[in-house]
Structures are given as C-alpha cells and as structure tokens.
Design a protein around this motif. Structure first.
Motif, PDB file in Angstrom:
ATOM      1  N   TYR A  32       0.854  -1.185   0.000  1.00 11.57           N
ATOM      2  CA  TYR A  32       0.000   0.000   0.000  1.00 11.57           C
ATOM      3  C   TYR A  32       0.890   1.235   0.000  1.00 11.57           C
ATOM      4  CZ  TYR A  32      -3.446   3.498   1.301  1.00 11.57           C
ATOM      5  OH  TYR A  32      -4.234   4.618   1.327  1.00 11.57           O
ATOM      6  N   THR A  43      -1.416  -0.972  -4.256  1.00 16.52           N
ATOM      7  CA  THR A  43      -2.645  -0.218  -4.038  1.00 16.52           C
ATOM      8  C   THR A  43      -2.302   1.160  -3.491  1.00 16.52           C
ATOM      9  OG1 THR A  43      -3.786  -2.292  -3.534  1.00 16.52           O
ATOM     10  CG2 THR A  43      -4.894  -0.281  -2.870  1.00 16.52           C
ATOM     11  N   SER A  66      -5.471   0.251  -7.934  1.00 20.41           N
ATOM     12  CA  SER A  66      -4.744  -0.972  -7.649  1.00 20.41           C
ATOM     13  C   SER A  66      -4.314  -1.645  -8.947  1.00 20.41           C
ATOM     14  CB  SER A  66      -5.629  -1.929  -6.838  1.00 20.41           C
ATOM     15  OG  SER A  66      -4.966  -3.147  -6.572  1.00 20.41           O
TER      16      SER A  66
END
Length: 158
Positions: free
Chosen positions: A76, A111, A146
């Motif tokens: 992330y 992401t 993503s």
C-alpha cells in the motif's frame, strides 16, 4: 538519468515534510477543503511518523517523501509526494515501477489512494497500469487504485 535515493526520515524532517506537503498538495487540499494552516499543521503533527516515512532524494537533494505499508496481500503506497521543483522528471514513475516490480515478485497487488481532484497523479498511475477500484471518503473525494483490476458485472444478491 537522475540519481534517486531514499533515506530514513528523522524527527528533524518534520518541518521539511510539512512544507513539502503544502507545496505538493496545497492546491488539491484547497480545492476540496480550503487550506487552514493550523488544521494542516495539526494533521501533520498526528500523521508524521519518521520511523515509517522515507525522504526521497534526487541527485543528493531532498525531493519528496514516501510512506509504504507492506500488508499481507498488498503493498500500500500510503503517501508519495514530490516537491513541484522535482515533479515531471520521472522520479515518481521510477519509484512506483520499483514497487510494481516488488509487488509482482511477491504475488501482491500495489494499491494507493489519490484525491479525485489530482488528475495529474491519476494519469500517471493509469499509465503505470493501476486501475480505479472504488471511490471513498466524504463525498467520494478519494479514488482507490490498484494493480488488481476491478471486478465488473458481478452482482451479489442474497
């Protein structure tokens, strides 16, 4: 080609990171909420985590900041900000490509979230192969992107 590096952030980088955030994101924040210096300083004081943040360097000069979280199924990209003086030089793209490569090697998705008003960043992420997954936040001001393509046409009804 610009030499890009990363160094650990320290508590001494707090003001640099605040001023960087103001320069890199101020226009977008102003467009959504308006810029309130004290609110932004308070937000920064709560968010600044030097043991998790890294300073992006270009040719040995501080150019931006990065916060990446390695989660079980994804990498992330919590925050990537480059000072406007260093934008448009391929630095962000090169860093994101390295995370895309790492995610593929580890069988994870990359992401991130981007503000809906930040169309320049959205275009970069799309060029690099990320897809819009969903919109969220108050009034859907954030776009989750993503490497995992969004599932379309699947409607679950009990």
């Amino acid at each position: 080609m610009t030499a890009i590096g990363l160094r650990p952030a320290t508590s001494a980088d707090s003001e640099y990171c605040f001023q960087l955030h103001k320069a890199a994101m101020g226009t977008y924040i102003t467009a959504i909420w308006g810029w309130d210096e004290q609110i932004q300083r308070d937000f920064h004081a709560n968010a600044f985590t030097p043991d998790r943040w890294q300073i992006i360097t270009a040719e040995g000069t501080d150019a931006g900041m990065l916060h990446v979280e390695h989660r079980p199924t994804e990498i992330y990209l919590a925050r990537i900000e480059l000072h406007p003086d260093h934008q448009g030089r391929g630095i962000g793209g090169r860093l994101i490509r390295s995370f895309l490569h790492q995610a593929r090697q580890q069988d994870r998705d990359l992401t991130l979230d981007v503000l809906v008003v930040n169309q320049r960043a959205q275009a970069l992420y799309q060029r690099l192969g990320l897809h819009e997954v969903t919109r969220h936040g108050e009034n859907n001001i954030k776009i989750r992107m993503s490497t995992k393509p969004p599932q379309t046409g699947l409607i679950h009804r009990p």
